[in-house]
Design a protein around this motif. Structure first.
Motif, PDB file in Angstrom:
ATOM      1  N   VAL A   1       0.855  -1.191   0.000  1.00 41.95           N
ATOM      2  CA  VAL A   1       0.000   0.000   0.000  1.00 41.95           C
ATOM      3  C   VAL A   1       0.891   1.241   0.000  1.00 41.95           C
ATOM      4  CG1 VAL A   1      -1.785   1.276   1.257  1.00 41.95           C
ATOM      5  CG2 VAL A   1      -1.788  -1.232   1.296  1.00 41.95           C
ATOM      6  N   VAL A   2       0.662   2.135  -0.942  1.00 43.46           N
ATOM      7  CA  VAL A   2       1.409   3.395  -0.974  1.00 43.46           C
ATOM      8  C   VAL A   2       0.472   4.520  -0.557  1.00 43.46           C
ATOM      9  CG1 VAL A   2       2.805   4.980  -2.341  1.00 43.46           C
ATOM     10  CG2 VAL A   2       2.813   2.542  -2.895  1.00 43.46           C
ATOM     11  N   VAL A   3       0.812   5.195   0.527  1.00 50.28           N
ATOM     12  CA  VAL A   3       0.001   6.328   0.976  1.00 50.28           C
ATOM     13  C   VAL A   3       0.817   7.617   0.871  1.00 50.28           C
ATOM     14  CG1 VAL A   3      -1.460   4.978   2.544  1.00 50.28           C
ATOM     15  CG2 VAL A   3       0.683   5.958   3.396  1.00 50.28           C
ATOM     16  N   PRO A   4       0.152   8.745   0.691  1.00 50.33           N
ATOM     17  CA  PRO A   4       0.888  10.018   0.611  1.00 50.33           C
ATOM     18  C   PRO A   4       1.558  10.385   1.935  1.00 50.33           C
ATOM     19  CG  PRO A   4      -1.300  10.241  -0.352  1.00 50.33           C
ATOM     20  CD  PRO A   4      -1.275   8.923   0.360  1.00 50.33           C
TER      21      PRO A   4
ATOM     22  N   ASP B   1       1.725  -9.193  -4.501  1.00 46.19           N
ATOM     23  CA  ASP B   1       0.664  -9.770  -5.316  1.00 46.19           C
ATOM     24  C   ASP B   1      -0.322  -8.717  -5.804  1.00 46.19           C
ATOM     25  OD1 ASP B   1       1.560 -12.419  -5.107  1.00 46.19           O
ATOM     26  OD2 ASP B   1       0.817 -12.481  -3.053  1.00 46.19           O
ATOM     27  N   GLY B   2      -0.290  -7.559  -5.178  1.00 44.75           N
ATOM     28  CA  GLY B   2      -1.177  -6.485  -5.599  1.00 44.75           C
ATOM     29  C   GLY B   2      -0.745  -5.182  -4.941  1.00 44.75           C
ATOM     30  N   ILE B   3      -1.194  -4.082  -5.510  1.00 48.51           N
ATOM     31  CA  ILE B   3      -0.793  -2.771  -4.993  1.00 48.51           C
ATOM     32  C   ILE B   3      -2.024  -1.871  -4.883  1.00 48.51           C
ATOM     33  CG2 ILE B   3       0.514  -0.660  -5.523  1.00 48.51           C
ATOM     34  CD1 ILE B   3       2.670  -2.443  -6.780  1.00 48.51           C
ATOM     35  N   ILE B   4      -2.139  -1.218  -3.726  1.00 49.86           N
ATOM     36  CA  ILE B   4      -3.194  -0.221  -3.523  1.00 49.86           C
ATOM     37  C   ILE B   4      -2.496   1.114  -3.303  1.00 49.86           C
ATOM     38  CG2 ILE B   4      -5.080   0.510  -1.999  1.00 49.86           C
ATOM     39  CD1 ILE B   4      -5.634  -2.424  -1.391  1.00 49.86           C
ATOM     40  N   LEU B   5      -2.949   2.147  -3.972  1.00 46.33           N
ATOM     41  CA  LEU B   5      -2.173   3.393  -3.979  1.00 46.33           C
ATOM     42  C   LEU B   5      -3.065   4.625  -4.001  1.00 46.33           C
ATOM     43  CD1 LEU B   5       1.053   3.901  -5.996  1.00 46.33           C
ATOM     44  CD2 LEU B   5      -0.783   5.535  -6.390  1.00 46.33           C
ATOM     45  N   SER B   6      -2.627   5.652  -3.291  1.00 47.38           N
ATOM     46  CA  SER B   6      -3.257   6.967  -3.366  1.00 47.38           C
ATOM     47  C   SER B   6      -2.172   7.945  -3.811  1.00 47.38           C
ATOM     48  CB  SER B   6      -3.806   7.346  -1.985  1.00 47.38           C
ATOM     49  OG  SER B   6      -4.507   8.556  -2.031  1.00 47.38           O
ATOM     50  N   LEU B   7      -2.453   8.698  -4.858  1.00 44.47           N
ATOM     51  CA  LEU B   7      -1.414   9.547  -5.458  1.00 44.47           C
ATOM     52  C   LEU B   7      -0.947  10.663  -4.516  1.00 44.47           C
ATOM     53  CD1 LEU B   7      -3.057   9.978  -8.980  1.00 44.47           C
ATOM     54  CD2 LEU B   7      -1.119   8.495  -8.425  1.00 44.47           C
ATOM     55  N   SER B   8       0.328  10.982  -4.605  1.00 42.94           N
ATOM     56  CA  SER B   8       0.850  12.114  -3.829  1.00 42.94           C
ATOM     57  C   SER B   8       0.374  13.417  -4.451  1.00 42.94           C
ATOM     58  CB  SER B   8       2.376  12.086  -3.818  1.00 42.94           C
ATOM     59  OG  SER B   8       2.892  12.740  -4.966  1.00 42.94           O
ATOM     60  N   ARG B   9       0.462  14.495  -3.681  1.00 49.16           N
ATOM     61  CA  ARG B   9       0.055  15.803  -4.201  1.00 49.16           C
ATOM     62  C   ARG B   9       0.903  16.219  -5.392  1.00 49.16           C
ATOM     63  NH1 ARG B   9      -0.361  18.313   1.634  1.00 49.16           N
ATOM     64  NH2 ARG B   9      -2.430  17.531   2.095  1.00 49.16           N
ATOM     65  N   ALA B  10       2.142  15.718  -5.432  1.00 50.53           N
ATOM     66  CA  ALA B  10       3.082  16.171  -6.449  1.00 50.53           C
ATOM     67  C   ALA B  10       3.024  15.334  -7.729  1.00 50.53           C
ATOM     68  CB  ALA B  10       4.493  16.130  -5.882  1.00 50.53           C
ATOM     69  N   THR B  11       2.261  14.224  -7.676  1.00 51.33           N
ATOM     70  CA  THR B  11       2.290  13.319  -8.829  1.00 51.33           C
ATOM     71  C   THR B  11       1.577  13.931 -10.036  1.00 51.33           C
ATOM     72  OG1 THR B  11       2.385  11.425  -7.362  1.00 51.33           O
ATOM     73  CG2 THR B  11       1.707  11.005  -9.638  1.00 51.33           C
ATOM     74  N   SER B  12       2.322  14.119 -11.120  1.00 52.25           N
ATOM     75  CA  SER B  12       1.749  14.767 -12.296  1.00 52.25           C
ATOM     76  C   SER B  12       1.907  13.906 -13.550  1.00 52.25           C
ATOM     77  CB  SER B  12       2.418  16.118 -12.509  1.00 52.25           C
ATOM     78  OG  SER B  12       3.818  15.962 -12.475  1.00 52.25           O
TER      79      SER B  12
ATOM     80  N   GLN C   1       0.667  -1.633 -14.395  1.00 52.13           N
ATOM     81  CA  GLN C   1      -0.281  -2.243 -15.344  1.00 52.13           C
ATOM     82  C   GLN C   1       0.436  -3.119 -16.353  1.00 52.13           C
ATOM     83  OE1 GLN C   1      -2.053   1.715 -16.418  1.00 52.13           O
ATOM     84  NE2 GLN C   1      -3.985   0.710 -15.911  1.00 52.13           N
ATOM     85  N   ASP C   2       1.561  -2.589 -16.906  1.00 53.87           N
ATOM     86  CA  ASP C   2       2.295  -3.347 -17.922  1.00 53.87           C
ATOM     87  C   ASP C   2       2.774  -4.687 -17.379  1.00 53.87           C
ATOM     88  OD1 ASP C   2       1.922  -1.326 -19.709  1.00 53.87           O
ATOM     89  OD2 ASP C   2       3.901  -0.436 -19.431  1.00 53.87           O
ATOM     90  N   MET C   3       3.120  -4.691 -16.090  1.00 53.22           N
ATOM     91  CA  MET C   3       3.610  -5.939 -15.509  1.00 53.22           C
ATOM     92  C   MET C   3       2.466  -6.858 -15.105  1.00 53.22           C
ATOM     93  SD  MET C   3       6.961  -4.705 -13.358  1.00 53.22           S
ATOM     94  CE  MET C   3       7.441  -6.370 -12.846  1.00 53.22           C
ATOM     95  N   GLY C   4       1.246  -6.381 -15.292  1.00 52.73           N
ATOM     96  CA  GLY C   4       0.086  -7.218 -15.008  1.00 52.73           C
ATOM     97  C   GLY C   4      -0.178  -7.421 -13.531  1.00 52.73           C
ATOM     98  N   VAL C   5       0.345  -6.524 -12.698  1.00 49.59           N
ATOM     99  CA  VAL C   5       0.129  -6.654 -11.248  1.00 49.59           C
ATOM    100  C   VAL C   5      -1.203  -5.982 -10.900  1.00 49.59           C
ATOM    101  CG1 VAL C   5       1.004  -6.020  -8.970  1.00 49.59           C
ATOM    102  CG2 VAL C   5       2.602  -6.709 -10.775  1.00 49.59           C
ATOM    103  N   PRO C   6      -2.102  -6.707 -10.216  1.00 50.65           N
ATOM    104  CA  PRO C   6      -3.380  -6.123  -9.829  1.00 50.65           C
ATOM    105  C   PRO C   6      -3.174  -4.836  -9.025  1.00 50.65           C
ATOM    106  CG  PRO C   6      -3.408  -8.484  -9.432  1.00 50.65           C
ATOM    107  CD  PRO C   6      -1.991  -8.126  -9.793  1.00 50.65           C
ATOM    108  N   MET C   7      -4.021  -3.853  -9.286  1.00 48.66           N
ATOM    109  CA  MET C   7      -3.844  -2.547  -8.642  1.00 48.66           C
ATOM    110  C   MET C   7      -5.184  -1.870  -8.457  1.00 48.66           C
ATOM    111  SD  MET C   7      -1.794   0.826 -10.052  1.00 48.66           S
ATOM    112  CE  MET C   7      -2.040   0.279 -11.728  1.00 48.66           C
ATOM    113  N   VAL C   8      -5.308  -1.125  -7.358  1.00 50.63           N
ATOM    114  CA  VAL C   8      -6.491  -0.299  -7.119  1.00 50.63           C
ATOM    115  C   VAL C   8      -6.010   1.050  -6.597  1.00 50.63           C
ATOM    116  CG1 VAL C   8      -8.590  -0.041  -5.718  1.00 50.63           C
ATOM    117  CG2 VAL C   8      -7.969  -2.295  -6.610  1.00 50.63           C
ATOM    118  N   LEU C   9      -6.605   2.112  -7.083  1.00 45.86           N
ATOM    119  CA  LEU C   9      -6.304   3.445  -6.552  1.00 45.86           C
ATOM    120  C   LEU C   9      -7.415   3.862  -5.593  1.00 45.86           C
ATOM    121  CD1 LEU C   9      -5.229   5.363  -9.802  1.00 45.86           C
ATOM    122  CD2 LEU C   9      -3.745   4.315  -8.096  1.00 45.86           C
ATOM    123  N   PHE C  10      -7.081   4.738  -4.649  1.00 46.23           N
ATOM    124  CA  PHE C  10      -8.149   5.261  -3.795  1.00 46.23           C
ATOM    125  C   PHE C  10      -7.896   6.723  -3.470  1.00 46.23           C
ATOM    126  CE2 PHE C  10      -6.244   5.755   0.432  1.00 46.23           C
ATOM    127  CZ  PHE C  10      -5.104   4.994   0.321  1.00 46.23           C
ATOM    128  N   ASP C  11      -8.995   7.396  -3.166  1.00 48.39           N
ATOM    129  CA  ASP C  11      -8.989   8.795  -2.720  1.00 48.39           C
ATOM    130  C   ASP C  11      -8.355   9.751  -3.724  1.00 48.39           C
ATOM    131  OD1 ASP C  11      -9.804  10.656  -0.712  1.00 48.39           O
ATOM    132  OD2 ASP C  11      -7.694  11.009  -0.311  1.00 48.39           O
TER     133      ASP C  11
END
Lengths: 339, 339
Positions: free
Chosen positions: B68-71, B121-132, B141-151
């Motif tokens: 899980v990647v959080v800001p 096996d999977g990644i859940i992520l919320s983008l940082s303020r700086a991510t552009s 996605q290219d590596m086919g790893v399941p992913m969900v974004l939130f917030d």
């Protein structure tokens, strides 16, 4: 499930050359013809080939990652410790992965196993409240993985630690309350087996003794770590005829419980009841009145723990010796105890 | 560095038998004599042999872990989302590792690469303020790893998401202020490029229009995400002759800034200035007066994100379709807006 990542074998098959040629071409080995090198590198790029990092880690046994186990993620103290760890890890170019035991020993064991399975280069850990045996900690040691404990540690463990001087901190808080005129200081604390609780108790008693004050065991109240429970315990104390005129609490949660109880009974803070908490949680500053508390300098705790860990990971002289770094807490006098 | 873990080869050498015999003996293969099996298993235990988990992961391509990647880790919102994710992961017997981007895009990229390297096996992520830009997201996605974004998500990304209905939430907050008698409602918000800010702005304007109120752009103030900056912006607004009689803030930090400013000017909350924040931070409840806010149900956000992720990981029918789950926010009316 994930698409199967592209391998060297896929590239070799597509170009009808051997796997070892592909491998050497990718490393730009001059033994391979320039033409072949370019063809391999071009195809590798097109297919988004990536050296399998697990295979790389398997070879080098390095993940460039450290694992941190905290009792709770929803805690500004632990979050700030993690920030301190991240600061040092950033300097070394390491990632920090955090997992939470949720105060459960079983989950702590799983966290540790997960980190060991992922071949973390080092582990920093603070014990959960429920942790009473240490096989999982011994396992980290047996596997030779560098480790540092912080905050919640155990005397039984021969591991480098970063700890607070809890007795000195409690002594400072209680001395401050006495110097503000408090005569009857209640102590809100948790279960007896917790080391930091015992140490803060020592500081509390020492401060009273030094000022020639009697220790009244009826003023020491053990409660759960919830505002609600602390509020009820405080209400009980404050309804007595010889009620306390000050509270020292083992954490801010319990101190908030004491303030809530005092307000409910219409007692003025700090004039009739002074309160000092512990740990400088974010909300302590925004309480009305603002709450005095002990700042445990969590970022520094994190930085010191990370430094001890990197010393071990870099195999610095003496890094294997068991060390104990003490990070001092600072008394933050705010309105709730200013009299 | 870590002691080299014991391998099958070590056991084979010590017993002077072949590696493949050891391997089969460890699996209790009846082709190997009972005597040899027992000898191997005994020695493996003594040497604390463990199957190399990287080698196992290399074979099965499964780590039983989600990243899980959080800001920010120091945030009760994200911490509660992580708790929700953990609840679902626990049910599936998965570990959760958390890393923080600290609101930096570069760090977010490193976090993602770290997780990909560890074969999460999977990644859940919320983008940082700086991510552009989104190359690191596309890589997942290219590596086919399941992913969900939130917030914090982006319209540019074709990824399943769990989002708040920010416009509806802001609409509810502002309607509540109008119904309490507010005539001039200031809106404290952040930089324009942030999607959730734009959506909340929409809700703010829609609520005003619905009630036939004019939109006064001078009441919309953009500030940094700090209490200090919001306080200064609020002081400026409150010192005008036609000052606002209410504030709706894009988060609790900014709302605290507004409350601090009103108090400093001796204005009564909620009578002269009503305030509603956003995100139900821990401190909002303990403010004096207690602060109204929008509860974004972060645990539910985490649970929904984890459910979408496990659907993908288990390859459920339709799990690969891009989905958007909306988690509604609830208005918590506390003293700061009760009039």
């Amino acid at each position: 499930m994930a698409n199967k990542p592209v391998t060297i074998k896929d590239i070799a098959e597509k170009l009808n050359i051997s796997v070892s040629t592909v491998s050497r071409a990718l490393k730009n080995n001059p033994e391979i013809s320039l033409q072949t090198r370019e063809a391999v590198q071009k195809l590798a790029k097109e297919l988004k080939y990536q050296p399998n990092p697990l295979a790389v880690a398997l070879k080098t046994q390095k993940s460039n990652t450290i694992g941190v186990v905290v009792p709770q993620i929803v805690s500004s103290f632990y979050a700030s410790v993690v920030k301190g760890i991240e600061q040092v890890a950033d300097e070394f170019g390491y990632q920090v992965f955090v997992s939470s035991s949720n105060e459960k020993m079983e989950k702590e064991e799983k966290n540790v196993n997960g980190f060991l399975n992922m071949r973390m280069d080092g582990i920093i850990l603070s014990l959960s409240r429920a942790t009473s045996t240490y096989d999982h900690i011994h396992k980290i040691q047996d596997m030779g993985v560098p480790m540092v404990l912080f905050d919640r540690t155990s005397k039984e463990l021969e591991v480098s630690k970063v700890v607070a001087d809890d007795a000195a901190a409690a002594h400072a808080a209680v001395t401050h309350l006495i110097e503000g005129g408090a005569k009857r200081i209640a102590f809100l604390t948790g279960p007896e087996y917790m080391l930091f609780g015992r140490n803060r108790m020592r500081g509390y008693k020492k401060a009273l003794k030094e000022k020639g004050m009697e220790i009244d065991e009826t003023l020491i109240s053990r409660c759960d770590f919830t505002v609600e429970d602390a509020k009820n315990a405080s209400l009980e104390l404050l309804k007595r005829s010889n009620r306390p005129d000050a509270f020292f609490a083992i954490n801010d949660e319990l101190a908030i419980g004491a303030m809530t109880a005092a307000k409910e009974l219409g007692l003025k803070i700090p004039d009739e009841v002074a309160v000092v908490g512990f740990s400088n949680s974010r909300r302590s500053r925004y309480m009305e009145p603002s709450m005095s508390t002990m700042d445990q300098n969590p970022k520094q705790v994190g930085r010191e723990a990370a430094k001890l860990l990197f010393d071990q990971m870099e195999d610095k002289p003496g890094a294997k010796d068991v060390k104990e770094v003490v990070v001092h807490a600072d008394l933050l006098v705010r309105t709730s105890s200013e009299r």
